[in-house]
Each structure stands twice: as structure tokens, then as C-alpha cells.
Design a protein around this motif. Structure first.
Motif, PDB file in Angstrom:
ATOM      1  N   ALA A 345     -17.806  -2.810 -33.092  1.00 21.57           N
ATOM      2  CA  ALA A 345     -16.783  -3.223 -32.126  1.00 21.57           C
ATOM      3  C   ALA A 345     -16.264  -4.624 -32.389  1.00 21.57           C
ATOM      4  N   GLY A 346     -17.121  -5.513 -32.877  1.00 19.72           N
ATOM      5  CA  GLY A 346     -16.642  -6.882 -33.056  1.00 19.72           C
ATOM      6  C   GLY A 346     -17.481  -7.707 -34.000  1.00 19.72           C
ATOM      7  N   GLY A 347     -18.296  -7.054 -34.806  1.00 17.64           N
ATOM      8  CA  GLY A 347     -19.171  -7.802 -35.696  1.00 17.64           C
ATOM      9  C   GLY A 347     -20.401  -8.271 -34.946  1.00 17.64           C
ATOM     10  N   ALA A 348     -21.356  -8.803 -35.675  1.00 19.08           N
ATOM     11  CA  ALA A 348     -22.599  -9.276 -35.069  1.00 19.08           C
ATOM     12  C   ALA A 348     -22.469 -10.746 -34.720  1.00 19.08           C
ATOM     13  N   SER A 349     -22.889 -11.106 -33.508  1.00 15.12           N
ATOM     14  CA  SER A 349     -22.811 -12.500 -33.079  1.00 15.12           C
ATOM     15  C   SER A 349     -24.155 -13.204 -33.183  1.00 15.12           C
ATOM     16  N   GLY A 350     -25.201 -12.476 -33.576  1.00  9.20           N
ATOM     17  CA  GLY A 350     -26.530 -13.052 -33.701  1.00  9.20           C
ATOM     18  C   GLY A 350     -27.553 -11.945 -33.864  1.00  9.20           C
ATOM     19  N   PRO A 351     -28.839 -12.296 -33.917  1.00  6.60           N
ATOM     20  CA  PRO A 351     -29.873 -11.275 -34.111  1.00  6.60           C
ATOM     21  C   PRO A 351     -30.052 -10.387 -32.886  1.00  6.60           C
ATOM     22  N   TYR A 352     -30.181  -9.080 -33.116  1.00  2.10           N
ATOM     23  CA  TYR A 352     -30.517  -8.155 -32.041  1.00  2.10           C
ATOM     24  C   TYR A 352     -32.019  -8.222 -31.778  1.00  2.10           C
ATOM     25  N   LEU A 353     -32.417  -7.894 -30.559  1.00  5.03           N
ATOM     26  CA  LEU A 353     -33.830  -7.953 -30.172  1.00  5.03           C
ATOM     27  C   LEU A 353     -34.425  -6.562 -30.027  1.00  5.03           C
ATOM     28  N   ILE A 354     -33.937  -5.652 -30.865  1.00  9.99           N
ATOM     29  CA  ILE A 354     -34.431  -4.279 -30.924  1.00  9.99           C
ATOM     30  C   ILE A 354     -34.921  -4.023 -32.340  1.00  9.99           C
ATOM     31  N   ASN A 355     -36.159  -3.586 -32.467  1.00  4.97           N
ATOM     32  CA  ASN A 355     -36.732  -3.345 -33.790  1.00  4.97           C
ATOM     33  C   ASN A 355     -35.906  -2.311 -34.553  1.00  4.97           C
ATOM     34  N   GLY A 356     -35.636  -2.612 -35.810  1.00  4.69           N
ATOM     35  CA  GLY A 356     -34.861  -1.708 -36.654  1.00  4.69           C
ATOM     36  C   GLY A 356     -33.398  -2.063 -36.740  1.00  4.69           C
ATOM     37  N   CYS A 357     -32.897  -2.874 -35.807  1.00  8.93           N
ATOM     38  CA  CYS A 357     -31.496  -3.293 -35.842  1.00  8.93           C
ATOM     39  C   CYS A 357     -31.331  -4.440 -36.841  1.00  8.93           C
ATOM     40  N   THR A 358     -30.383  -4.310 -37.717  1.00  8.50           N
ATOM     41  CA  THR A 358     -30.156  -5.311 -38.752  1.00  8.50           C
ATOM     42  C   THR A 358     -28.721  -5.829 -38.671  1.00  8.50           C
ATOM     43  N   LEU A 359     -28.469  -6.909 -39.386  1.00  4.61           N
ATOM     44  CA  LEU A 359     -27.130  -7.483 -39.444  1.00  4.61           C
ATOM     45  C   LEU A 359     -26.490  -7.143 -40.784  1.00  4.61           C
ATOM     46  N   PRO A 360     -25.181  -6.910 -40.795  1.00  4.57           N
ATOM     47  CA  PRO A 360     -24.506  -6.645 -42.063  1.00  4.57           C
ATOM     48  C   PRO A 360     -24.485  -7.891 -42.940  1.00  4.57           C
ATOM     49  N   ALA A 361     -24.248  -7.690 -44.214  1.00  2.00           N
ATOM     50  CA  ALA A 361     -24.259  -8.812 -45.147  1.00  2.00           C
ATOM     51  C   ALA A 361     -23.067  -9.743 -44.953  1.00  2.00           C
ATOM     52  N   ASP A 362     -21.967  -9.207 -44.435  1.00  2.00           N
ATOM     53  CA  ASP A 362     -20.733  -9.987 -44.344  1.00  2.00           C
ATOM     54  C   ASP A 362     -20.497 -10.528 -42.940  1.00  2.00           C
ATOM     55  N   VAL A 363     -21.534 -11.103 -42.319  1.00  2.00           N
ATOM     56  CA  VAL A 363     -21.360 -11.650 -40.980  1.00  2.00           C
ATOM     57  C   VAL A 363     -20.467 -12.889 -41.042  1.00  2.00           C
ATOM     58  N   PRO A 364     -19.791 -13.225 -39.951  1.00  2.00           N
ATOM     59  CA  PRO A 364     -18.919 -14.398 -39.930  1.00  2.00           C
ATOM     60  C   PRO A 364     -19.701 -15.688 -40.170  1.00  2.00           C
ATOM     61  N   PRO A 365     -19.015 -16.737 -40.637  1.00  2.00           N
ATOM     62  CA  PRO A 365     -19.696 -18.011 -40.887  1.00  2.00           C
ATOM     63  C   PRO A 365     -20.434 -18.556 -39.669  1.00  2.00           C
ATOM     64  N   ALA A 366     -19.883 -18.364 -38.478  1.00  2.00           N
ATOM     65  CA  ALA A 366     -20.547 -18.882 -37.280  1.00  2.00           C
ATOM     66  C   ALA A 366     -21.912 -18.241 -37.072  1.00  2.00           C
ATOM     67  N   VAL A 367     -22.066 -16.979 -37.451  1.00  2.00           N
ATOM     68  CA  VAL A 367     -23.365 -16.308 -37.364  1.00  2.00           C
ATOM     69  C   VAL A 367     -24.286 -16.831 -38.457  1.00  2.00           C
ATOM     70  N   THR A 368     -23.764 -16.958 -39.669  1.00  2.00           N
ATOM     71  CA  THR A 368     -24.554 -17.500 -40.777  1.00  2.00           C
ATOM     72  C   THR A 368     -25.084 -18.892 -40.436  1.00  2.00           C
ATOM     73  N   ASP A 369     -24.231 -19.698 -39.793  1.00  2.00           N
ATOM     74  CA  ASP A 369     -24.633 -21.054 -39.415  1.00  2.00           C
ATOM     75  C   ASP A 369     -25.765 -21.043 -38.387  1.00  2.00           C
ATOM     76  N   MET A 370     -25.841 -20.008 -37.566  1.00  2.00           N
ATOM     77  CA  MET A 370     -26.851 -19.936 -36.519  1.00  2.00           C
ATOM     78  C   MET A 370     -28.210 -19.478 -37.041  1.00  2.00           C
TER      79      MET A 370
END
Length: 432
Positions: A345-370
Motif C-alpha cells: 500500500a505504501g512501502g515499509a516505514s519501519g520494522p514490523y513486530l510480527i515474526n516472519g515479516c520482512t522488509l523489501p530491499a528497496d525501502v526508502p532512504p528514510a527507512v534505511t536511515d532509521m
């Protein structure tokens, strides 16, 4: 209140089913309709619509209608009123932590402790949706968030600025940005809840200096107005206003304006929670690479760290007449498939707190910075509202006054202490 109703016109298909039933005598289950209440805002609506779309595709016998509500204190009051009057939607999204405690979860919310999907929810989240009787009443909705400052990377590159790790460095950057004729700090008091960030996001710096502050605050022995470290958040708000760093329309500008300004370079900094990354992706996809993020600086670069917000919770009121269907939807939200729908829906804004959920490799810079703040050796800690049940409801009005030059920081801190006292007494906490 705005209501978005998701309906699909299946007239021809329905007629075919009726004809088939008449011919074969087959029995078809009647569909169930759930209502789902969420905060308004483009980012939250986009996520809700994708979750509903994916869930309905997997569960064609359940339809979900999305309702929206205001944010801030107006939204808090609406949620409390609807719970108290038995008019709450079948499922609703709301804060975890202290505001969750303030809606009397033990009385109004369904106990979800023994749902199978709870095995995959991280304990750090469960503790912030646990009622006073020890039961877990919610599931995570969204990703963990950082409270800090978005910045425009193009402006930083143009002016040769580096990411600050102390408040003095941040203010020096602001001065250079102002001297270049640009807006240094965007504020959006047209949405009053956004005024709180300089105070709330400073809590990591408070806890780094005073590890026992949350316990003493809950016990009524630590106050913002009498603790110089705790008062610094109010001071920082006043300092940035007094220095003339804000946009001219800060009193009327809205949250969406703030996102546009930091993404487009109309402003250099926007204090905000990182859930806004998804809104920037949705509204300004071509500009998301211009937006970076850093933790709100303290006074010691060696102790630079991030104040962390737990995700919102998704809850079921005990007044629902569609409990099984509501539980099925909550289970979907708390699954890997639910995480993937949110990311779509809008990309990942940070880590999910559910086991097994991962972030895509191409997250926005603001997420990478966090993410470095969450890595081994990184420094982060929960916001005060997840360590204490007390959060005064008038903070956003007080920070508007301090951030507008109407009330000095010290007076704002004292007024907030009074607001907190009332809240603590309503909660029946000892020592107040």
C-alpha cells in the motif's frame, strides 16, 4: 464522519447464483459485513484499503466497510464515546500504550490473549496492548516508528550540511538554512497533534540522562517543570520558534502540507513520526529519495539515539455482533500476508513486530536511515507513553501555545504537569 463503502457490483453473478440455487437446491451462506474504523489521512486509508481488498479476496463471504475518524484529541474523544455508547465499529485501529489504557480495555475490548496468531507477535508489542488484568487485547497494526526529524537531502547537499547528532549542531544547520532564504523547520499546527514531536521525540535523551525518569514520573515524583532534562523538549520547541525557523503559515498548515514541504524542498526539516514515510511514498513517489531521517538530537553525541513508538493496535469491541469474522480479519492483519499488504500500500516505514515479516530491499532512504538505531550497537528506547500509563490529553494544545510564542516553555511544562496530574488521578494511580 466520512464513510468509504467498499461494494462490488455483481448483479449478473448474483443472478446466476440464484438461478443455480433454484435448479440444484444448493444452500449458500449469507455474507457478513464488518465495519472498520481508522484514523483519517491518505496513508492510513491507503493501507486499510489494501488490507481490506486482500482480505476480501481470500474471504469472499466477508465484506468490510471502512469508516474514518479525526486524529488527535478529537479522535480520542470519538473513540471513547463510541465505546461507551456501544456504537463502535466491529474492528477499529487506535493507539497502543497509554492511550490504549485510557479507553478501559478490560471493560470494552475482546480478549485476544489465546488467539493462535499471538505466537508470532513480538512480546515488545504485547506489553503495550495488555489490560490491567494481564490479558492481551490487540494486534499490531503497522510498523514500529521512530520519532525524530525528516530532512530534505537535496538541501543538505546544496548547503554542505551533515546530519546532526547534537542539538547545537541541529540549530547551527537551521541557521545556515535560514541564511540561505529557506524554511528551516516546518510546523503544521493546523493539525494540532503534530505540534508534540519536539517534546515527545526528546524522550530518548531524557531516559539516557535519567534512566529512572519513567518510573518516577508514574509515581508522581518526577515532573517536567522541575526536571531540567525533561523540560528540554519544551525548551527546544520555544528555541526554534524564537529563532524564526518556522514556515510563515505554521499556525494553519496541515500534516499533508508538512509532508509536501519536506519532500519538495519547500522546507528543510519536519519533526514527525516515521509512519509518515508511507504517506510520502503514496503522495510524492518521485520525491521520496529526497527525504532522509534522523533521531532528535540531545546534548551528547555519544548518546545519540532514537525514541521509538510501538505500532497502533487493531482491536475488537465486545459489542460486535460479528465476532468470528472480526477475529478472522484481525488474524489476517497480524500475519505475513497482512504485512505484505501493508507494504504494497505504501512501502515499509519501519520494522514490523510480527515474526516472519520482512522488509523489501528497496525501502526508502528514510527507512534505511532509521534501521541503524535498531541494529546491534544501535541506540533506541520506547517513548514515555509506552513506559508509563500517563499521557496528558492537553499536550497538543500546550505545545501549539509554546511553539507559537504564546506561552513560555517553562510555563508550558508546568501546565502539562497539571494536565498529567488530572490524568493520573482519573487512572487511580497511587501517589497522585
Amino acid at each position: 464522519m466520512t464513510k468509504t463503502t467498499r461494494r462490488t457490483a455483481l448483479t449478473g453473478f448474483a443472478a446466476g447464483l440464484l438461478a443455480l440455487t433454484a435448479l440444484t437446491g444448493a444452500s449458500f451462506a449469507q455474507s457478513t459485513t464488518l465495519t472498520y474504523l481508522i484514523p483519517s489521512g491518505a496513508d492510513g486509508v491507503a493501507v486499510a484499503e489494501e488490507l481490506v481488498k486482500s482480505f476480501e479476496a481470500a474471504n469472499p463471504d466477508i465484506n468490510i466497510e471502512i469508516e474514518t475518524r479525526p486524529g488527535g484529541s478529537e479522535g480520542d474523544n470519538l473513540v471513547k464515546t463510541r465505546l461507551a455508547t456501544s456504537s463502535m465499529a466491529d474492528v477499529f485501529r487506535y493507539n497502543s500504550g497509554s492511550l490504549f489504557q485510557a479507553i478501559n480495555p478490560q471493560q470494552f475490548l475482546v480478549d485476544l490473549t489465546n488467539e493462535p496468531w499471538q505466537a508470532d507477535v513480538q512480546d515488545s508489542f504485547k506489553q503495550v496492548v495488555t489490560a490491567s488484568d494481564g490479558t492481551v487485547r490487540g494486534a499490531p497494526m503497522g510498523a514500529a516508528m521512530g520519532g525524530g526529524i525528516y530532512y530534505n537531502k537535496a538541501i543538505y547537499a546544496e548547503l554542505g550540511l551533515t546530519v546532526p547528532k547534537t542539538w547545537a549542531e541541529f540549530m547551527a544547520n537551521n541557521e545556515k538554512i535560514k541564511a540561505a532564504g529557506k524554511v528551516a523547520v516546518v510546523q503544521t499546527y493546523g493539525d494540532t497533534w503534530t505540534s508534540q514531536l519536539f517534546v515527545l521525540a526528546d524522550y530518548y535523551n531524557v531516559s539516557a540522562a535519567e534512566p529512572d525518569f519513567a518510573a518516577n514520573y508514574t509515581a508522581g515524583t518526577a515532573k517536567f517543570a522541575t526536571d531540567k532534562v525533561a523540560q528540554r523538549g519544551f525548551d527546544k520547541l520555544q528555541e526554534t520558534f524564537d529563532a524564526g525557523y518556522f514556515n510563515e503559515d505554521f499556525g494553519a498548515a496541515k500534516y499533508d502540507d508538512g509532508l509536501r514541504m519536506v519532500a519538495s524542498g519547500e522546507g528543510a526539516h519536519y519533526p514527525m513520526l516515521t509512519f509518515a514515510t508511507t504517506a510520502i511514498v503514496a503522495s510524492y513517489p518521485d520525491l521520496i529519495d529526497n527525504v532522509g531521517f534522523f533521531a532528535q538530537p540531545g546534548d551528547d553525541a555519544a548518546k545519540n539515539g532514537l525514541t521509538v513508538w510501538m505500532p497502533d493496535g487493531i482491536y475488537i469491541p465486545n459489542t460486535t455482533s460479528n465476532l468470528d469474522a472480526a477475529k478472522k480479519f484481525v488474524a489476517y492483519v497480524a500475519s505475513v500476508e497482512g504485512c505484505e499488504a501493508q507494504t504494497r500500500a505504501g512501502g515499509a516505514s519501519g520494522p514490523y513486530l510480527i515474526n516472519g515479516c520482512t522488509l523489501p530491499a528497496d525501502v526508502p532512504p528514510a527507512v534505511t536511515d532509521m534501521l541503524p538505531y535498531f541494529a546491534d550497537g544501535g541506540q533506541n528506547g520506547p517513548a514515555l507513553e509506552f513506559l508509563s500509563p500517563i499521557k496528558g490529553p492537553a499536550l497538543e494544545q500546550i505545545t501549539v501555545e509554546v511553539g507559537s510564542g504564546i506561552r513560555p516553555a517553562a510555563d508550558g511544562a508546568a501546565l502539562y504537569d497539571e494536565d498529567v496530574r488530572k490524568q493520573a488521578q482519573q487512572l487511580g494511580l497511587p501517589g497522585w
